[in-house]
Write an enzyme that holds these catalytic residues in place. Structure first.
Site, short mmCIF file in Angstrom:
data_model
loop_
_atom_site.label_atom_id
_atom_site.label_comp_id
_atom_site.label_asym_id
_atom_site.label_seq_id
_atom_site.Cartn_x
_atom_site.Cartn_y
_atom_site.Cartn_z
CB ILE A 17 -0.99 -0.02 1.19
CG1 ILE A 17 -2.14 0.96 0.93
CG2 ILE A 17 -0.30 0.27 2.51
CD1 ILE A 17 -3.31 0.79 1.89
CG ASN A 30 -0.63 0.32 18.30
OD1 ASN A 30 -0.51 1.33 18.99
ND2 ASN A 30 0.35 -0.13 17.54
N GLY A 38 3.87 -5.10 10.52
CA GLY A 38 2.88 -5.20 9.45
C GLY A 38 2.80 -3.94 8.61
CG ASP A 40 1.36 1.03 12.52
OD1 ASP A 40 1.43 2.15 11.97
OD2 ASP A 40 1.17 0.88 13.74
CB SER A 127 -8.60 -6.40 12.16
OG SER A 127 -8.78 -5.40 13.14
CB THR A 128 -6.74 -9.50 7.88
OG1 THR A 128 -5.95 -8.61 7.08
CG2 THR A 128 -8.21 -9.19 7.70
N1 AR6 Z 1 0.64 -3.18 2.18
C1 AR6 Z 1 -0.61 -3.69 2.22
N2 AR6 Z 1 -1.00 -4.60 3.13
C2 AR6 Z 1 -0.08 -5.02 4.04
C3 AR6 Z 1 1.25 -4.55 4.05
C4 AR6 Z 1 1.60 -3.59 3.06
N3 AR6 Z 1 2.84 -3.06 3.00
N4 AR6 Z 1 1.91 -5.16 5.08
C5 AR6 Z 1 1.04 -5.99 5.66
N5 AR6 Z 1 -0.16 -5.93 5.04
P1 AR6 Z 1 -1.34 -5.97 10.28
P2 AR6 Z 1 -3.60 -5.65 12.15
C6 AR6 Z 1 -1.42 -6.63 5.35
O1 AR6 Z 1 -0.74 -7.02 11.14
O2 AR6 Z 1 -3.96 -7.08 12.02
C7 AR6 Z 1 0.73 -3.54 13.99
O3 AR6 Z 1 1.84 -3.88 14.76
C8 AR6 Z 1 -1.32 -7.92 6.13
O4 AR6 Z 1 -1.03 -9.01 5.25
O5 AR6 Z 1 -0.45 -4.94 9.68
O6 AR6 Z 1 -4.71 -4.63 12.06
C9 AR6 Z 1 -0.02 -2.33 14.52
O7 AR6 Z 1 0.84 -1.40 15.13
C10 AR6 Z 1 -2.70 -8.03 6.73
O8 AR6 Z 1 -3.62 -8.64 5.81
O9 AR6 Z 1 -2.51 -5.14 11.07
C11 AR6 Z 1 -0.98 -2.94 15.50
O10 AR6 Z 1 -0.39 -3.11 16.76
C12 AR6 Z 1 -3.13 -6.59 6.92
O11 AR6 Z 1 -2.16 -5.79 6.20
C13 AR6 Z 1 -1.32 -4.27 14.88
O12 AR6 Z 1 -0.21 -4.61 14.06
C14 AR6 Z 1 -3.18 -6.11 8.35
O13 AR6 Z 1 -2.13 -6.71 9.10
C15 AR6 Z 1 -2.55 -4.19 14.00
O14 AR6 Z 1 -2.86 -5.47 13.53
#
Ligand code: AR6
Length: 183
Positions: A17, A30, A38, A40, A127-128
């Site tokens: 993204i 968060n 991830g 973030d 959240s995924t």
């Molecule tokens: N571009 C698009 N999607 C992505 C990317 C990217 N560069 N990187 C990961 N994803 P997550 P959450 C997808 O864990 O579950 C963090 O530490 C990934 O495959 O990023 O909402 C925050 O600080 C997944 O499908 O977010 C919070 O503490 C989706 O993004 C916590 O994680 C969301 O995965 C939030 O957890």
């Protein structure tokens, strides 16, 4: 894959993204607005330190961001004007209000985008990842909620792109997309 909804377009895209230009880029943050891994982590790395400086000011003023809500910052070096930092629910069993909290993330981001004049918005699948929301269920909430917003006659957003990471996620989103908004 994309579909016209009202006067707007809802699109699906697979990839990072942070590489996808939009007026406002969604983030999966968060409630401590502390950054993390991830998407973030990717957003802060690509956008640079100014984003965290703004979040620190918001944190000092508000004490954080509740689950289901979002805050807006500028986007540093990202190809965007704003980042919408949404706090998705940690998934337990789906009966703790998770769908409503997840929908509320998307709605809050779209409202903030409109209030700030953003016409194009991208979202990751909130959240995924670490928060454990099953992709199939999260896809349904994301697509339904964004489509409902775009159908409103007063909607000012021109294009929303749901940006998913990886072929498996894309396949799930495409299937839900066909079921919910194309057919
Ligand atoms: N571009 C698009 N999607 C992505 C990317 C990217 N560069 N990187 C990961 N994803 P997550 P959450 C997808 O864990 O579950 C963090 O530490 C990934 O495959 O990023 O909402 C925050 O600080 C997944 O499908 O977010 C919070 O503490 C989706 O993004 C916590 O994680 C969301 O995965 C939030 O957890």
């Amino acid at each position: 894959m994309e579909v016209r909804i009202g006067a707007s377009v809802l699109a699906l895209w697979e990839g990072d993204i942070t590489k996808f230009p939009a007026d406002a880029i969604g983030n999966a943050a968060n409630s401590a607005l502390a950054g993390g891994g991830g998407v973030d982590g990717a957003i802060h790395r690509a956008g640079g330190p100014s984003i965290m400086r703004e979040l620190d000011l918001i944190l000092a003023r508000t004490g954080g961001c509740p689950t289901g809500s979002a805050v807006l910052t500028s986007a540093g070096k990202l190809p965007a004007r704003f980042v919408l930092h949404a706090v998705g629910p940690v998934y337990r069993d789906g009966r703790q209000g998770e769908p409503e909290l997840l929908a509320s993330c998307y709605r809050t981001c779209l409202r903030l985008a409109e209030e700030n004049g953003a016409k194009t918005v991208s979202f990751p699948s909130i959240s995924t990842g670490v928060y454990g929301y099953p992709m199939e269920e999260a896809a349904e909430v994301a697509i339904r909620t964004v489509a409902d917003h775009l159908r409103r006659p007063e909607c000012k957003i021109e294009r929303v792109t749901l940006v998913v990471f990886g072929a498996a996620a894309l396949e799930i989103y495409e299937r839900r997309f066909r079921d919910l908004v194309i057919s």
